[in-house]
Design a protein around this motif. Structure first.
Motif, PDB file in Angstrom:
ATOM      1  N   TYR A 107      -3.503  -9.161  -9.347  1.00  0.00           N
ATOM      2  CA  TYR A 107      -4.231  -8.740  -7.863  1.00  0.00           C
ATOM      3  C   TYR A 107      -3.302  -8.588  -6.793  1.00  0.00           C
ATOM      4  N   LEU A 108      -2.111  -9.307  -6.565  1.00  0.00           N
ATOM      5  CA  LEU A 108      -1.222  -9.107  -5.705  1.00  0.00           C
ATOM      6  C   LEU A 108      -0.511  -8.077  -6.079  1.00  0.00           C
ATOM      7  N   ASN A 109       0.205  -7.592  -7.140  1.00  0.00           N
ATOM      8  CA  ASN A 109       1.018  -6.576  -7.615  1.00  0.00           C
ATOM      9  C   ASN A 109       0.342  -5.254  -7.158  1.00  0.00           C
ATOM     10  N   LEU A 110      -0.961  -5.198  -7.297  1.00  0.00           N
ATOM     11  CA  LEU A 110      -1.648  -4.035  -6.997  1.00  0.00           C
ATOM     12  C   LEU A 110      -2.225  -3.829  -5.538  1.00  0.00           C
ATOM     13  N   ASP A 111      -1.961  -4.724  -4.889  1.00  0.00           N
ATOM     14  CA  ASP A 111      -2.713  -4.882  -3.566  1.00  0.00           C
ATOM     15  C   ASP A 111      -1.891  -4.044  -2.601  1.00  0.00           C
ATOM     16  N   HIS A 112      -2.347  -3.288  -1.513  1.00  0.00           N
ATOM     17  CA  HIS A 112      -1.783  -2.460  -0.804  1.00  0.00           C
ATOM     18  C   HIS A 112      -1.092  -3.212   0.461  1.00  0.00           C
ATOM     19  N   THR A 113      -1.529  -4.378   0.697  1.00  0.00           N
ATOM     20  CA  THR A 113      -0.874  -5.224   1.563  1.00  0.00           C
ATOM     21  C   THR A 113       0.552  -5.637   1.315  1.00  0.00           C
ATOM     22  N   PHE A 114       0.519  -6.218  -0.150  1.00  0.00           N
ATOM     23  CA  PHE A 114       1.734  -6.843  -0.801  1.00  0.00           C
ATOM     24  C   PHE A 114       2.811  -5.738  -1.059  1.00  0.00           C
ATOM     25  N   LEU A 115       2.290  -4.442  -1.485  1.00  0.00           N
ATOM     26  CA  LEU A 115       3.180  -3.584  -1.490  1.00  0.00           C
ATOM     27  C   LEU A 115       3.625  -2.836  -0.209  1.00  0.00           C
ATOM     28  N   SER A 116       2.991  -2.945   0.909  1.00  0.00           N
ATOM     29  CA  SER A 116       3.511  -2.678   2.204  1.00  0.00           C
ATOM     30  C   SER A 116       4.460  -3.587   2.455  1.00  0.00           C
ATOM     31  N   PHE A 117       4.527  -4.874   2.571  1.00  0.00           N
ATOM     32  CA  PHE A 117       5.300  -6.153   2.851  1.00  0.00           C
ATOM     33  C   PHE A 117       6.620  -5.680   1.939  1.00  0.00           C
ATOM     34  N   HIS A 118       6.433  -5.386   0.590  1.00  0.00           N
ATOM     35  CA  HIS A 118       7.784  -5.119  -0.030  1.00  0.00           C
ATOM     36  C   HIS A 118       8.484  -3.939   0.283  1.00  0.00           C
ATOM     37  N   ASN A 119       7.829  -3.000   0.863  1.00  0.00           N
ATOM     38  CA  ASN A 119       8.528  -1.576   1.169  1.00  0.00           C
ATOM     39  C   ASN A 119       9.503  -1.908   2.398  1.00  0.00           C
ATOM     40  N   GLN A 120       9.079  -2.989   3.218  1.00  0.00           N
ATOM     41  CA  GLN A 120       9.737  -3.416   4.363  1.00  0.00           C
ATOM     42  C   GLN A 120      10.797  -4.294   3.785  1.00  0.00           C
ATOM     43  N   LEU A 121      10.429  -5.298   2.839  1.00  0.00           N
ATOM     44  CA  LEU A 121      11.617  -6.121   2.432  1.00  0.00           C
ATOM     45  C   LEU A 121      12.773  -5.213   1.784  1.00  0.00           C
ATOM     46  N   GLU A 122      12.523  -4.081   1.058  1.00  0.00           N
ATOM     47  CA  GLU A 122      13.619  -3.655   0.574  1.00  0.00           C
ATOM     48  C   GLU A 122      14.527  -3.159   1.346  1.00  0.00           C
ATOM     49  N   ASN A 123      14.165  -2.996   2.637  1.00  0.00           N
ATOM     50  CA  ASN A 123      15.279  -2.426   3.721  1.00  0.00           C
ATOM     51  C   ASN A 123      15.889  -3.535   4.353  1.00  0.00           C
ATOM     52  N   LYS A 124      15.674  -4.757   4.081  1.00  0.00           N
ATOM     53  CA  LYS A 124      16.487  -5.960   4.865  1.00  0.00           C
ATOM     54  C   LYS A 124      16.517  -7.054   3.944  1.00  0.00           C
ATOM     55  N   HIS A 125      16.589  -6.753   2.467  1.00  0.00           N
ATOM     56  CA  HIS A 125      16.554  -8.024   1.805  1.00  0.00           C
ATOM     57  C   HIS A 125      17.951  -8.828   1.834  1.00  0.00           C
ATOM     58  N   THR A 126      18.103 -10.014   1.555  1.00  0.00           N
ATOM     59  CA  THR A 126      19.184 -10.625   1.369  1.00  0.00           C
ATOM     60  C   THR A 126      18.933 -11.631   0.221  1.00  0.00           C
ATOM     61  N   ASP A 127      19.945 -11.807  -0.681  1.00  0.00           N
ATOM     62  CA  ASP A 127      19.974 -12.695  -1.835  1.00  0.00           C
ATOM     63  C   ASP A 127      19.796 -14.057  -1.390  1.00  0.00           C
ATOM     64  N   LYS A 128      18.989 -14.748  -1.476  1.00  0.00           N
ATOM     65  CA  LYS A 128      18.766 -16.160  -1.051  1.00  0.00           C
ATOM     66  C   LYS A 128      17.686 -17.019  -1.854  1.00  0.00           C
ATOM     67  N   ALA A 129      17.997 -18.355  -2.023  1.00  0.00           N
ATOM     68  CA  ALA A 129      17.156 -18.929  -2.974  1.00  0.00           C
ATOM     69  C   ALA A 129      15.936 -19.437  -1.978  1.00  0.00           C
ATOM     70  N   PRO A 130      14.877 -19.857  -2.713  1.00  0.00           N
ATOM     71  CA  PRO A 130      13.718 -20.596  -2.113  1.00  0.00           C
ATOM     72  C   PRO A 130      13.899 -21.391  -0.743  1.00  0.00           C
ATOM     73  N   LYS A 131      13.175 -21.593   0.076  1.00  0.00           N
ATOM     74  CA  LYS A 131      13.433 -22.508   1.272  1.00  0.00           C
ATOM     75  C   LYS A 131      13.554 -23.894   0.892  1.00  0.00           C
ATOM     76  N   ALA A 132      13.999 -24.689   1.918  1.00  0.00           N
ATOM     77  CA  ALA A 132      14.479 -26.073   1.493  1.00  0.00           C
ATOM     78  C   ALA A 132      13.207 -26.721   0.955  1.00  0.00           C
ATOM     79  N   ARG A 133      13.572 -27.867   0.171  1.00  0.00           N
ATOM     80  CA  ARG A 133      12.585 -28.749  -0.307  1.00  0.00           C
ATOM     81  C   ARG A 133      11.718 -29.537   0.844  1.00  0.00           C
ATOM     82  N   LEU A 134      10.530 -29.903   0.616  1.00  0.00           N
ATOM     83  CA  LEU A 134       9.765 -30.637   1.531  1.00  0.00           C
ATOM     84  C   LEU A 134       9.237 -31.876   0.822  1.00  0.00           C
TER      85      LEU A 134
END
Length: 553
Positions: free
Chosen positions: A526-553
């Protein structure tokens, strides 16, 4: 856009030009094109068979059974799966949810003492173009011994490569006018660049196969394996694969799945949350399949889950195949002297000892600090390399055992927890991350699936909270989601307006999903085919950094 004889491939994301050109050589593209065009019709077929089977169950109200037309395979006592290579004889502890695009954690895994690494392009990974290219290239570097301070591949933990499941497509590549199946994209590149070297080092190629629902899907993988081995000049049977039994329908076909993959089998694996979510997927509208609060009433000691694990172990060992258990998602606190550390370690030990006593040959952990204590647990209670001689002839598992739902209701805590996990998973995906940490656990698509599935089912059946008698409605869920926003902001360390916008988008998408009239089969699809998800990723590809998930809670 790179165009090559029927293939269209998007240009590389920023910062990955060298990785891109290494992976997508002319020969690699030709191989990818051939494997995809050869097997795309068969992929279409198995996906349509899934739909047909679901429709038949819905229309007839029927239940899965041990099929009569394959009884001859189940009743034949003589066949066995082919022996696995020496490096797979001991599968005690694998590191799970290891998204290979997280270079730092991947290297830590390679430096660890684990038996294997679940190199995860599926549950624990968000399949952005950047993540797929970076992850596949990191595997390439590991196999070709290009990481400094990492053991050579023959001495490092074995790589158990986990391509995406059949429900996922790769948007950035088209072959003869169609987007390609995600698993063929992943598998093809991983095999083309690494298979011969892994085989030479007696370290693969080994795979996990996700979300296989029937023996027909196992047969397709077998055909793909034989074709690939011939194409790459590998001996037949070189590829070994562990099938994750993540669907209730597959639990009725475990022996048939082993039979179809008998030349390539590394065994079967059982987990808890994808499998539990599959009950909602297949039977969710039926009131007699109402699944109670998972935070209180669902664990591997419940009849439907321990029966599934018992049957998996019995089936595997009867056929000479390894049986592995699920992943410990709990995270050890940093302070080893704290009471909380001792409590978490005791909890993980108790749950994993249940699996060892059931006869499993290994399981997964997320926290690498759990590797050593869990290996010691195996050495103490099952000192041999595996438990293949534990045939479990003492048990008989019936369809009723596999299908009976545990007793219990729904709590306000459980509803809030499921909402939080579902929202935070979507937020993580919008951020390009496949898993996250929440309340001392790692959460991934498996826990997100069960979370959103339960909320959908509780709304559909209008259950009442056992604490107060309040009816679970979409209005209640919407209100609880709004009440949780402050906690969720803290969970993601919300600092900017963009962070807040992404979180609010995730809340909206979650609410949309859980009130759909027809249950979306997979959250990731559902997410992989969703327009909103794909739009966010198009923006991500232009500013991506190689980082791990955020800190533990």
């Amino acid at each position: 856009m790179l165009v090559n004889e029927g293939v269209e491939l998007e240009t590389p994301p920023p910062g990955l030009a060298d990785e891109f050109h290494t992976l997508f050589s002319s020969d690699a593209l030709t191989f990818l094109s051939e494997i995809i065009s050869t097997f795309q019709p068969e992929v279409d077929k198995v996906l349509k068979l899934r739909v047909l089977r679901k429709v038949q169950l819905d229309l007839t109200g029927g239940l899965p059974v041990f099929a009569k037309d394959t009884a001859h395979n189940r009743n034949d006592p003589d066949w066995r799966v082919s022996p696995v290579p020496h490096r797979l004889h001991c599968r005690h502890v694998d590191v799970g949810d290891l998204s290979p695009c997280d270079t730092q954690r991947f290297i830590q895994g390679l430096q660890s003492t684990a038996q294997g690494l679940q190199v995860d392009f599926d549950d624990g990974n968000c399949p952005t173009y950047h993540n797929q290219i970076k992850g596949i290239y990191n595997v390439y570097q590991a196999v070709h011994n290009q990481f400094p301070d990492v053991p050579p591949i023959a001495q490092a933990p074995v790589l158990m490569l986990r391509p995406r499941a059949w429900n996922m497509v790769e948007h950035n590549m088209m072959v003869y006018g169609r987007e390609v199946p995600g698993p063929l994209f992943d598998f093809g590149l991983l095999m083309f660049h690494n298979a011969k070297l892994l085989l030479q080092n007696q370290s693969g190629p080994f795979f996990y196969l996700s979300k296989v629902e029937s023996y027909m899907e196992a047969r397709l993988w077998s055909q793909i394996f034989f074709w690939t081995e011939k194409k790459l000049g590998l001996p037949a049977g070189s590829i070994k694969a562990t099938v994750l039994i993540e669907c209730v329908l597959a639990s009725f076909e475990m022996e048939e799945i082993l039979y179809e993959l008998k030349e390539h089998s590394a065994g079967l694996n059982c987990g808890i949350w994808d499998y539990s979510a599959s009950f909602v997927n297949k039977f969710g509208p039926r009131a007699d399949f109402l699944l109670p609060d998972r935070s209180k009433y669902v664990d591997m000691e419940k009849r439907f889950l321990h029966s599934y694990m018992d049957l998996l172990v019995q089936t595997c060992h009867r056929r000479g195949a390894l049986a592995t258990g699920g992943m410990a998602a709990l995270l050890l606190p940093r302070d080893k002297e704290s009471d909380l550390y001792k409590t978490v370690l005791h909890t993980v030990t108790r749950l994993k000892l249940l699996e060892i006593n059931a006869g499993v040959d290994g399981f997964m952990v997320y926290d690498m600090d759990l590797i050593e204590p869990m290996q010691k647990l195996f050495q103490l209670h099952s000192p041999d390399q595996n438990q293949l001689l534990q045939l479990r002839d003492d048990i008989t598992v019936t369809p009723e055992d596999l299908l009976v739902m545990p007793a219990g209701g729904v709590t306000l805590y459980g509803l809030r927890y499921n909402i939080a996990v579902g929202v935070l998973f979507i937020e993580a995906w919008l951020s390009g991350r496949g898993h996250f940490f929440y309340l001392g656990k790692v959460e991934d698509s498996a826990t997100a699936e069960i979370s959103r599935s339960q909320v959908w089912q509780w709304i559909r059946h209008q259950v009442r909270l056992e604490d107060s008698g309040t009816l679970v409605t979409r209005a209640l869920v919407r209100g609880l989601a709004e009440d949780l926003i402050g906690d969720l902001k803290a969970a993601i360390h919300c600092q900017t307006s963009r962070d807040e916008q992404r979180l609010m988008t995730a809340v909206s998408m979650f609410l949309e999903i859980v009130q759909k009239n027809d249950f979306p089969e997979f959250l990731t699809t559902y997410l992989n085919l969703d327009h909103t998800f794909l739009s966010f990723h198009n923006q991500l590809e232009n500013k991506h950094t190689d980082k791990a998930p955020k800190a533990r809670l």
